[in-house]
Design a protein around this motif. Sequence first.
Motif, PDB file in Angstrom:
ATOM      1  N   MET A 259      62.199  49.477  78.002  1.00 21.16           N
ATOM      2  CA  MET A 259      63.558  49.858  77.648  1.00 21.16           C
ATOM      3  C   MET A 259      63.783  51.242  78.247  1.00 21.16           C
ATOM      4  O   MET A 259      62.902  52.089  78.177  1.00 21.16           O
ATOM      5  N   GLN A 260      64.946  51.478  78.793  1.00 25.94           N
ATOM      6  CA  GLN A 260      65.171  52.762  79.445  1.00 25.94           C
ATOM      7  C   GLN A 260      65.013  53.923  78.465  1.00 25.94           C
ATOM      8  O   GLN A 260      64.538  54.999  78.833  1.00 25.94           O
ATOM      9  N   PHE A 261      65.419  53.717  77.214  1.00 27.00           N
ATOM     10  CA  PHE A 261      65.214  54.674  76.128  1.00 27.00           C
ATOM     11  C   PHE A 261      64.996  53.872  74.856  1.00 27.00           C
ATOM     12  O   PHE A 261      65.531  52.774  74.709  1.00 27.00           O
ATOM     13  N   SER A 262      64.242  54.433  73.903  1.00 28.97           N
ATOM     14  CA  SER A 262      63.975  53.682  72.669  1.00 28.97           C
ATOM     15  C   SER A 262      65.258  53.382  71.912  1.00 28.97           C
ATOM     16  O   SER A 262      65.349  52.362  71.224  1.00 28.97           O
ATOM     17  N   GLY A 263      66.271  54.239  72.051  1.00 31.65           N
ATOM     18  CA  GLY A 263      67.542  53.998  71.399  1.00 31.65           C
ATOM     19  C   GLY A 263      68.305  52.815  71.961  1.00 31.65           C
ATOM     20  O   GLY A 263      69.292  52.365  71.367  1.00 31.65           O
ATOM     21  N   PHE A 264      67.847  52.301  73.098  1.00 34.90           N
ATOM     22  CA  PHE A 264      68.448  51.098  73.681  1.00 34.90           C
ATOM     23  C   PHE A 264      67.784  49.825  73.159  1.00 34.90           C
ATOM     24  O   PHE A 264      68.143  48.725  73.568  1.00 34.90           O
ATOM     25  N   SER A 265      66.807  49.973  72.263  1.00 34.67           N
ATOM     26  CA  SER A 265      66.070  48.796  71.784  1.00 34.67           C
ATOM     27  C   SER A 265      66.840  48.016  70.729  1.00 34.67           C
ATOM     28  O   SER A 265      66.460  46.886  70.395  1.00 34.67           O
ATOM     29  N   TYR A 266      67.910  48.588  70.198  1.00 34.58           N
ATOM     30  CA  TYR A 266      68.608  47.924  69.099  1.00 34.58           C
ATOM     31  C   TYR A 266      69.163  46.540  69.464  1.00 34.58           C
ATOM     32  O   TYR A 266      69.102  45.619  68.634  1.00 34.58           O
ATOM     33  N   PRO A 267      69.709  46.335  70.660  1.00 27.46           N
ATOM     34  CA  PRO A 267      70.153  44.970  70.995  1.00 27.46           C
ATOM     35  C   PRO A 267      69.005  43.953  70.988  1.00 27.46           C
ATOM     36  O   PRO A 267      69.252  42.753  70.856  1.00 27.46           O
ATOM     37  N   ALA A 268      67.764  44.448  71.127  1.00 29.16           N
ATOM     38  CA  ALA A 268      66.604  43.547  71.125  1.00 29.16           C
ATOM     39  C   ALA A 268      65.965  43.430  69.750  1.00 29.16           C
ATOM     40  O   ALA A 268      64.949  42.746  69.603  1.00 29.16           O
ATOM     41  N   PHE A 269      66.556  44.068  68.750  1.00 34.19           N
ATOM     42  CA  PHE A 269      65.925  44.094  67.424  1.00 34.19           C
ATOM     43  C   PHE A 269      65.749  42.692  66.861  1.00 34.19           C
ATOM     44  O   PHE A 269      64.732  42.388  66.235  1.00 34.19           O
ATOM     45  N   ASN A 270      66.721  41.827  67.083  1.00 30.06           N
ATOM     46  CA  ASN A 270      66.599  40.455  66.592  1.00 30.06           C
ATOM     47  C   ASN A 270      65.388  39.757  67.206  1.00 30.06           C
ATOM     48  O   ASN A 270      64.620  39.091  66.504  1.00 30.06           O
ATOM     49  N   GLN A 271      65.218  39.905  68.515  1.00 27.52           N
ATOM     50  CA  GLN A 271      64.061  39.293  69.172  1.00 27.52           C
ATOM     51  C   GLN A 271      62.752  39.882  68.630  1.00 27.52           C
ATOM     52  O   GLN A 271      61.781  39.160  68.384  1.00 27.52           O
ATOM     53  N   ILE A 272      62.734  41.200  68.439  1.00 27.13           N
ATOM     54  CA  ILE A 272      61.507  41.867  67.996  1.00 27.13           C
ATOM     55  C   ILE A 272      61.116  41.428  66.591  1.00 27.13           C
ATOM     56  O   ILE A 272      59.959  41.075  66.323  1.00 27.13           O
ATOM     57  N   ILE A 273      62.072  41.438  65.682  1.00 25.77           N
ATOM     58  CA  ILE A 273      61.738  41.128  64.288  1.00 25.77           C
ATOM     59  C   ILE A 273      61.640  39.623  64.035  1.00 25.77           C
ATOM     60  O   ILE A 273      60.837  39.170  63.213  1.00 25.77           O
ATOM     61  N   SER A 274      62.434  38.829  64.755  1.00 25.43           N
ATOM     62  CA  SER A 274      62.479  37.392  64.474  1.00 25.43           C
ATOM     63  C   SER A 274      61.432  36.595  65.239  1.00 25.43           C
ATOM     64  O   SER A 274      61.013  35.523  64.775  1.00 25.43           O
ATOM     65  N   HIS A 275      61.006  37.100  66.398  1.00 24.67           N
ATOM     66  CA  HIS A 275      60.084  36.324  67.237  1.00 24.67           C
ATOM     67  C   HIS A 275      58.822  37.100  67.611  1.00 24.67           C
ATOM     68  O   HIS A 275      57.715  36.620  67.395  1.00 24.67           O
ATOM     69  N   VAL A 276      58.988  38.296  68.164  1.00 33.53           N
ATOM     70  CA  VAL A 276      57.817  39.062  68.610  1.00 33.53           C
ATOM     71  C   VAL A 276      56.843  39.290  67.459  1.00 33.53           C
ATOM     72  O   VAL A 276      55.643  39.014  67.566  1.00 33.53           O
ATOM     73  N   ALA A 277      57.354  39.771  66.338  1.00 30.01           N
ATOM     74  CA  ALA A 277      56.479  40.139  65.226  1.00 30.01           C
ATOM     75  C   ALA A 277      55.941  38.939  64.452  1.00 30.01           C
ATOM     76  O   ALA A 277      54.920  39.049  63.774  1.00 30.01           O
ATOM     77  N   ARG A 278      56.613  37.778  64.545  1.00 30.39           N
ATOM     78  CA  ARG A 278      56.293  36.662  63.656  1.00 30.39           C
ATOM     79  C   ARG A 278      55.585  35.492  64.327  1.00 30.39           C
ATOM     80  O   ARG A 278      55.178  34.547  63.648  1.00 30.39           O
ATOM     81  N   MET A 279      55.440  35.528  65.646  1.00 27.91           N
ATOM     82  CA  MET A 279      54.996  34.321  66.332  1.00 27.91           C
ATOM     83  C   MET A 279      53.603  33.877  65.888  1.00 27.91           C
ATOM     84  O   MET A 279      53.353  32.682  65.686  1.00 27.91           O
ATOM     85  N   ARG A 280      52.660  34.813  65.763  1.00 26.94           N
ATOM     86  CA  ARG A 280      51.318  34.421  65.336  1.00 26.94           C
ATOM     87  C   ARG A 280      51.366  33.795  63.938  1.00 26.94           C
ATOM     88  O   ARG A 280      50.755  32.743  63.694  1.00 26.94           O
ATOM     89  N   ASN A 281      52.099  34.414  63.010  1.00 30.15           N
ATOM     90  CA  ASN A 281      52.181  33.881  61.651  1.00 30.15           C
ATOM     91  C   ASN A 281      52.937  32.560  61.618  1.00 30.15           C
ATOM     92  O   ASN A 281      52.520  31.606  60.947  1.00 30.15           O
ATOM     93  N   ARG A 282      54.054  32.512  62.348  1.00 32.68           N
ATOM     94  CA  ARG A 282      54.874  31.297  62.338  1.00 32.68           C
ATOM     95  C   ARG A 282      54.099  30.095  62.867  1.00 32.68           C
ATOM     96  O   ARG A 282      54.257  28.971  62.374  1.00 32.68           O
TER      97      ARG A 282
END
Length: 326
Positions: free
Chosen positions: A82-105
Amino acid sequence: MANTLSIIQAVNQALMNEMKIDDKVIVYGEDVGVEGGVFRATVDLQKTFGKERAFDTPLAESAIVGTAVGMAINGLKPVVEMQFSGFSYPAFNQIISHVARMRNRSRGQYNLPMVIRAPYGGGIRALEHHSESTEALYAQIPGIKVVIPSTPYDAKGLLIAAIRDPDPVLFWEPKRIYRAFKQEIPEEAYEIPLGKAKVLQEGDDITIVAWGAMVPDVQRAVKMVEEKGISAEIIDLRTIAPMDRDSFIDSVKKTGRILVVHEAPKTLGVGSEIISIVNEKAFLHLEAPPTRLTGFDTTFPLPRGEKHYIPSPKRIAKTIEDIVNY
């Protein structure tokens, strides 16, 4: 063989090392290809490894992270920027819904060996989305690791460990000190274990915990108070999640005092968690109230306000004195 490098050069060398060793490592993101990144962290990667392994993307953070999820599931090791960490918000759904949960899911059927890199923090006279400290937002999400280096040596070793980790890692890089100083580091690849803090200096009177760009400021402050006979122990947390609790619990049992310094807003910041742990695990050893010195509970200010927002060495030194003399 060793090189003397800045943090930004160490990040670049870590990426170079891993891309040479493992052809599954793919680097992409906003301006990382042709230009080599806004801060030049990815310079020469496309030239060295070609457009299929180092390439630019549209300004679409959700798509950047979402495609990395698919790549990681299918055996690649994407390192996205991400060009800056403050630009990560549009990706928050992907991060919390998929990136963080895939192993558990998937009950362990899938893991995501991917890294999300971003410059983070203030101090370069930029606007608010370019200057925020967002580590607490992500540290609370189970399933991802959050890493913030403070030196060139650690930046390289932690980034290599993050790329090799079987699970997703957010690697936030303190841009205020990208080029602040250089350090001699090995040219070859090496790892620094994630989840392990580092005691930078031993002391007897107070424990100070910091990370990222605040670490050099803490070190400057400690030099000020040493002239007044105060002995401070400095801990660089390095990994925000999972947190190395024993590092500061053991230290507080020795010193009886703790100060947490971070640039992010005070309320519900990482400092709150550290102090809660100390109260639970070392309360009877405390000789003064556990204290936070942080940014303010406001949006990061315009450039003229930066020096008032970010804790300065002078403010840190004064706070250390107040705690020791409580």
